[in-house]
Design an enzyme around this catalytic site. Structure first.
Site, mmCIF file in Angstrom:
data_model
loop_
_atom_site.group_PDB
_atom_site.id
_atom_site.type_symbol
_atom_site.label_atom_id
_atom_site.label_comp_id
_atom_site.label_asym_id
_atom_site.label_seq_id
_atom_site.Cartn_x
_atom_site.Cartn_y
_atom_site.Cartn_z
ATOM 1 N N SER A 75 0.864 -1.181 0.000
ATOM 2 C CA SER A 75 0.000 0.000 0.000
ATOM 3 C C SER A 75 0.900 1.230 0.000
ATOM 4 O O SER A 75 1.701 1.399 -0.912
ATOM 5 C CB SER A 75 -0.951 -0.035 1.202
ATOM 6 O OG SER A 75 -1.829 1.066 1.174
ATOM 7 N N THR A 76 0.838 2.071 1.028
ATOM 8 C CA THR A 76 1.655 3.279 1.086
ATOM 9 C C THR A 76 3.142 2.944 0.984
ATOM 10 O O THR A 76 3.641 2.099 1.723
ATOM 11 C CB THR A 76 1.397 4.029 2.399
ATOM 12 O OG1 THR A 76 -0.003 4.244 2.547
ATOM 13 C CG2 THR A 76 2.126 5.362 2.413
ATOM 14 N N HIS A 129 -2.423 -0.855 -3.454
ATOM 15 C CA HIS A 129 -3.530 0.035 -3.118
ATOM 16 C C HIS A 129 -3.252 1.416 -3.702
ATOM 17 O O HIS A 129 -2.296 2.080 -3.320
ATOM 18 C CB HIS A 129 -3.683 0.162 -1.601
ATOM 19 C CG HIS A 129 -4.045 -1.130 -0.926
ATOM 20 N ND1 HIS A 129 -3.883 -1.322 0.425
ATOM 21 C CD2 HIS A 129 -4.559 -2.281 -1.417
ATOM 22 C CE1 HIS A 129 -4.284 -2.547 0.740
ATOM 23 N NE2 HIS A 129 -4.692 -3.138 -0.366
ATOM 24 N N MET A 177 -0.178 0.878 5.068
ATOM 25 C CA MET A 177 -1.002 1.129 6.239
ATOM 26 C C MET A 177 -2.084 0.071 6.375
ATOM 27 O O MET A 177 -2.530 -0.517 5.392
ATOM 28 C CB MET A 177 -1.659 2.512 6.135
ATOM 29 C CG MET A 177 -0.691 3.642 6.350
ATOM 30 S SD MET A 177 -1.551 5.210 6.483
ATOM 31 C CE MET A 177 -0.172 6.264 6.913
#
Length: 348
Positions: free
Chosen positions: A167-168, A194, A284
């Site tokens: 993700s991040t 993501h 996250m």
């Protein structure tokens, strides 16, 4: 601090920020040069960064900020312009944390959703610790800490498929990990990142240009091939279906995510079992942890990124807590482990 050269967009962003009581606007500047001057005076917790700027563009501004005064940066980009997408992806590689779409007018039906996403990203990213980038894009490889909890790994079935999620912080992590693999890597790779749906095609195209394996958006019903990376399309789950074919779905979000890393990992556990390898990188939340545990219980090799290299140690930490990760490795040590795992007759 807002960095945006368009007066209309700058005023719209300021309006969006002003509606969130948890955000306070400390500066609104029109160029990269002005941002580099003002950052030391206003010391923002997070920066909204335009990419198409006069003079120093958003990419170079991001590089300089991350080298001189590291600050969380959210890139605001036009998702339909190829040049903006390329610069945006390179800005992520240079240290920006996320990319969101430029806001639309207040009368647009998507305004509320876009405004909420911008505020959410600014709030979340303001709390992410960032580090100084002394050599952007060419960080030194760091050795694995001596106390890593590594599962004993013996001889077994060679992985026939690799599943990776992030993700991040994911785009630069994928660029480094996949960039260390050869073009003829002997297994297909399924990938979940993501990111806003509008950016996924551009992300896949950008990644294809910076790593040796072939990268493309996954297509429903396709058979995964060695040396190819298949990226989950925007807002659709990516799974491995019966017969080893790619399956895309509009199923309900899992853990508020679609595509979901857990959905991918669980499908791989069902259909490949011990002949798979799962990797969970920076991000996250907790998406992917439960799915990685299913993979490990099925006999697959599983790896989580170590806290020392993760931009956000959320998803990997969740996997470690669940004991879903057989190995916990810094990012630069994952590709060597992956290459050892696919070599016949080599202790993995």
């Amino acid at each position: 601090m807002l960095v945006e050269d368009s007066l209309v967009v700058r005023q719209l962003l300021a309006h969006i920020v002003s509606r969130d009581p948890r955000l306070a606007l400390v500066a609104a500047v029109t160029s990269g040069e002005e941002a580099l001057r003002e950052i030391h005076r206003v010391q923002p917790d997070v920066i909204s960064m335009d990419i198409r700027l006069p003079g120093i563009d958003g990419l170079e501004t991001t590089r300089r900020i991350m080298a001189e005064r590291p600050t969380p940066i959210v890139v605001i980009a036009d998702a339909v312009e190829d040049s903006s997408l390329k610069i945006s992806m390179n800005a992520l590689r240079a240290g920006a944390l996320s990319v969101v779409e430029k806001p639309v007018g207040t009368g647009h039906r998507a305004y509320a959703a876009v405004a909420d996403e911008i505020c959410t990203q600014l709030r979340i990213m303001s709390e992410v610790p960032v580090i100084r980038r002394r050599a952007i894009g060419a960080e030194r490889e760091r050795p694995a800490p001596p106390d890593l909890p590594v599962r004993p790994e013996g001889l077994g079935a060679l992985p026939s498929l690799v599943a990776i999620a992030a993700s991040t912080g994911g785009p630069p992590a994928f660029a480094r990990l996949l960039g260390a693999l050869p073009a003829d890597f002997p297994a297909p790779i399924l990938l979940v990142q993501h990111m806003g749906a509008a950016f996924m095609d551009g992300f896949a195209a950008w990644l294809n240009g910076v790593v040796p394996p072939t990268v493309a958006i996954a297509e429903d019903g396709a058979r995964p091939l060695p040396g190819h990376v298949y990226v989950a399309p925007g807002d659709r789950h990516l799974e491995l279906g019966p017969g080893g074919l790619i399956a895309l779905s509009d199923g309900a979000p899992v853990g508020s995510q679609r595509p979901s890393a857990t959905t991918l990992f669980r499908s791989v556990a069902r259909h490949v079992g011990p002949r798979a390898l799962g990797i969970l990188l920076t991000g996250m939340g907790e998406d992917g942890a439960a799915g990685l545990l299913d993979m490990r219980l099925s006999g697959a090799l599983t790896i989580a990124e170590h806290e020392s290299s993760a931009v956000v140690y959320g998803m990997p930490a969740a996997a470690v807590r669940l004991k879903a990760a057989g190995s916990v490795l810094p990012l630069d040590m994952i590709a060597p482990r992956l290459l050892r795992a696919v070599q016949p007759g080599v202790f993995r």
